[in-house]
Design a protein around this motif. Sequence first.
Motif, PDB file in Angstrom:
ATOM      1  N   ASN A 148       0.913  -1.071   0.154  1.00 40.33           N
ATOM      2  CA  ASN A 148      -0.053  -0.029  -0.087  1.00 40.33           C
ATOM      3  C   ASN A 148       0.762   1.217  -0.086  1.00 40.33           C
ATOM      4  O   ASN A 148       0.422   2.267  -0.639  1.00 40.33           O
ATOM      5  N   ASN A 149       1.894   1.347   0.680  1.00 41.76           N
ATOM      6  CA  ASN A 149       2.904   2.399   0.770  1.00 41.76           C
ATOM      7  C   ASN A 149       3.676   2.789  -0.698  1.00 41.76           C
ATOM      8  O   ASN A 149       3.812   4.051  -0.857  1.00 41.76           O
ATOM      9  N   GLU A 150       3.581   1.835  -1.558  1.00 38.73           N
ATOM     10  CA  GLU A 150       3.946   2.298  -3.076  1.00 38.73           C
ATOM     11  C   GLU A 150       5.483   2.697  -2.680  1.00 38.73           C
ATOM     12  O   GLU A 150       5.934   3.484  -3.283  1.00 38.73           O
ATOM     13  N   THR A 151       6.358   2.053  -1.922  1.00 39.78           N
ATOM     14  CA  THR A 151       7.509   2.444  -1.662  1.00 39.78           C
ATOM     15  C   THR A 151       8.370   2.312  -2.882  1.00 39.78           C
ATOM     16  O   THR A 151       9.256   3.114  -2.929  1.00 39.78           O
ATOM     17  N   PHE A 152       8.345   1.201  -3.468  1.00 36.41           N
ATOM     18  CA  PHE A 152       9.076   0.955  -4.652  1.00 36.41           C
ATOM     19  C   PHE A 152       8.921   1.954  -5.822  1.00 36.41           C
ATOM     20  O   PHE A 152       9.906   2.484  -6.436  1.00 36.41           O
TER      21      PHE A 152
ATOM     22  N   GLU B  70      19.452  10.146   1.015  1.00 38.79           N
ATOM     23  CA  GLU B  70      18.020   9.817   1.200  1.00 38.79           C
ATOM     24  C   GLU B  70      17.728   8.517   0.601  1.00 38.79           C
ATOM     25  O   GLU B  70      16.676   7.755   1.151  1.00 38.79           O
ATOM     26  N   LEU B  71      18.179   8.303  -0.653  1.00 40.93           N
ATOM     27  CA  LEU B  71      17.864   6.841  -1.485  1.00 40.93           C
ATOM     28  C   LEU B  71      18.257   5.706  -0.504  1.00 40.93           C
ATOM     29  O   LEU B  71      17.615   4.673  -0.327  1.00 40.93           O
ATOM     30  N   VAL B  72      19.387   5.952   0.142  1.00 41.55           N
ATOM     31  CA  VAL B  72      20.143   4.847   1.017  1.00 41.55           C
ATOM     32  C   VAL B  72      19.187   4.421   2.296  1.00 41.55           C
ATOM     33  O   VAL B  72      18.888   3.337   2.624  1.00 41.55           O
ATOM     34  N   GLU B  73      18.687   5.596   2.809  1.00 44.21           N
ATOM     35  CA  GLU B  73      17.865   5.523   3.863  1.00 44.21           C
ATOM     36  C   GLU B  73      16.436   4.988   3.666  1.00 44.21           C
ATOM     37  O   GLU B  73      15.878   4.263   4.163  1.00 44.21           O
ATOM     38  N   LEU B  74      16.038   5.559   2.330  1.00 46.99           N
ATOM     39  CA  LEU B  74      14.505   4.723   1.883  1.00 46.99           C
ATOM     40  C   LEU B  74      14.925   3.287   1.554  1.00 46.99           C
ATOM     41  O   LEU B  74      13.982   2.409   1.892  1.00 46.99           O
ATOM     42  N   THR B  75      16.070   2.619   0.964  1.00 51.98           N
ATOM     43  CA  THR B  75      16.358   1.516   0.645  1.00 51.98           C
ATOM     44  C   THR B  75      16.413   0.659   1.838  1.00 51.98           C
ATOM     45  O   THR B  75      16.012  -0.597   1.951  1.00 51.98           O
TER      46      THR B  75
ATOM     47  N   LYS C 243      14.786   1.063   4.840  1.00 49.15           N
ATOM     48  CA  LYS C 243      13.631   1.120   5.189  1.00 49.15           C
ATOM     49  C   LYS C 243      12.967  -0.246   4.613  1.00 49.15           C
ATOM     50  O   LYS C 243      12.221  -1.000   5.335  1.00 49.15           O
ATOM     51  N   VAL C 244      12.943  -0.498   3.317  1.00 49.00           N
ATOM     52  CA  VAL C 244      12.549  -1.376   2.452  1.00 49.00           C
ATOM     53  C   VAL C 244      13.049  -2.434   2.879  1.00 49.00           C
ATOM     54  O   VAL C 244      12.286  -3.834   2.897  1.00 49.00           O
ATOM     55  N   GLN C 245      14.489  -2.607   3.023  1.00 48.69           N
ATOM     56  CA  GLN C 245      15.275  -3.946   3.316  1.00 48.69           C
ATOM     57  C   GLN C 245      14.937  -4.487   4.936  1.00 48.69           C
ATOM     58  O   GLN C 245      14.597  -5.636   4.963  1.00 48.69           O
ATOM     59  N   GLY C 246      14.504  -3.646   5.689  1.00 49.87           N
ATOM     60  CA  GLY C 246      14.173  -3.937   7.064  1.00 49.87           C
ATOM     61  C   GLY C 246      12.766  -4.444   7.062  1.00 49.87           C
ATOM     62  O   GLY C 246      12.729  -5.687   7.721  1.00 49.87           O
ATOM     63  N   GLN C 247      11.787  -4.116   6.322  1.00 52.57           N
ATOM     64  CA  GLN C 247      10.500  -4.759   6.041  1.00 52.57           C
ATOM     65  C   GLN C 247      10.599  -6.154   5.196  1.00 52.57           C
ATOM     66  O   GLN C 247      10.005  -7.147   5.674  1.00 52.57           O
ATOM     67  N   LEU C 248      11.451  -6.121   4.310  1.00 46.47           N
ATOM     68  CA  LEU C 248      11.788  -7.392   3.536  1.00 46.47           C
ATOM     69  C   LEU C 248      12.338  -8.585   4.497  1.00 46.47           C
ATOM     70  O   LEU C 248      12.181  -9.529   4.650  1.00 46.47           O
TER      71      LEU C 248
END
Length: 496
Positions: free
Chosen positions: A10-14, A42-47, A49-54
């Motif tokens: 739902n967040n459409e993070t990718f 900023e991209l590293v931080e966002l990546t 967060k995504v890796q943490g969820q994965l």
Amino acid sequence: MADTLRRLSNNETFKILHDKVDDWYKNYHINSCDQNLNRCCELVELTSKVQGQLFTILSQTASEGGHYAGVETLKSRFLPWLGTSFSISAVAVSPDTSLSLMQESMDKDRRLRELSSIHEEELCRLETELSTTRMELDKLRQELTEAHLEIDDTKTKSATTLLATEDEIIQLKAELRAARDQVDIYRRKLDVVDDYERQIRHLGEEVAVLSTEKSLLEDRIARSRSPSPLSRLSRSPSPLPLSRSESPTRAQLTNASRHARLVSRFSDIYANERLDAQNLLRRYIDDLEMVQRIIFIATMESFQAAKMAFRQFKLRVRKTLSPSHLGPESLDEAVMDYIVRNVDLYDVQSSVNDVIRAMNVNPKISFPPEVDFILISSFIREVCRTAFAMQTVEPTLDIAFATDGELFSETKYRRSYDSDFTAPLVVYHVWPALMEGDTVIVKGEAFTKRGALWSPSRNRSRSSSPVRSRSSSPSRALASRSRSPSPCRRNLSPRL
């Protein structure tokens, strides 16, 4: 696990990550170095967060599928990826080296673009300068061609007129020499005419005096021959000498006429001789003030020299007449009568020499070294003669005492045309005032100006040699003629 995967979807993070990467790519060359670093972080931080969820989903999925299935999957797929440090195995360089190479490549590209733009601007500027230089060169070539044509034309005209010009120059030089010779002749004639006119004026004065005496004697003879009986009765048997009141001397008879004539002569010197001397001095002195100072000081010194010569002359006459004086008139009247009759015995050249000597040491005036004050000796001679004659009238005539910086007097002077008519003090005098005692007979002339009360003493621009070269002086002939003995000078003893 399903809730976590649902939230990630739902967040459409990718999608957001892809948009940010795309936007960073478009503006990478526009952004500064700090802005690019901020975007990367900023991209590293966002990546992360995504890796943490994965990783959360990975752990939950492994726990739900069983220990064996999770271990095999991690061994076969995840462990090789972790061994290559999240990079492709085919890459043979480290991440730091890759980043540095990319940075160097971008710097080189930026430098190339900057150098290319600078080169293009410099090329355009050089092309503009080249076109301007070519236009100026064409213009200079055209002007050079026109100048060559003008020079050729001038050479042609000069060649045709050169001979005629040389002939004209020779002719003009000959005419100039002839004109100078003629001027010298006219000057000598003019000097002779001046001497004649002076003698004529003197003889005219003598004739006027003799005519007056003749008329008085005729009146006396007519009264003595009158047939009136009263006069015969009153006539004494033996003639007695006339008293002073009945027999006026020549000085008394002509005092008023000589007084008026001398005043008129003083005005004539101011109007004529002074201007002639001024014009003569202006040939050698450009400063009008200095010329007027020279003429004024020459006038003052001439009066002083003439009064001194008159006192000495009077003493000599008194000493000569006193032993033999027996007339009805007093000795002073006899002396004055003799001086009036023999005024031509005055040694005017001696007074002129005294005036010139006094002017040579005067610190207020200067003179060019190639000439001398003898240049105005004729003016000095006329002033000395007039001043000497003014001592023979009763009361005597004299000029007023004057000094630079004195208070301007309307009764004694009139201002020169270039004066400041509101200035209260006199800067220098142009012509002295003629006085009869304390009464002003003829006004003088003075120059007044505000802010110039005292002028500094001027250094005399005289020659360093104590003996002036006569060959360079234009007044040599005048000086030699003025030093020659006067034809009217006679000894005093024969007259006495």
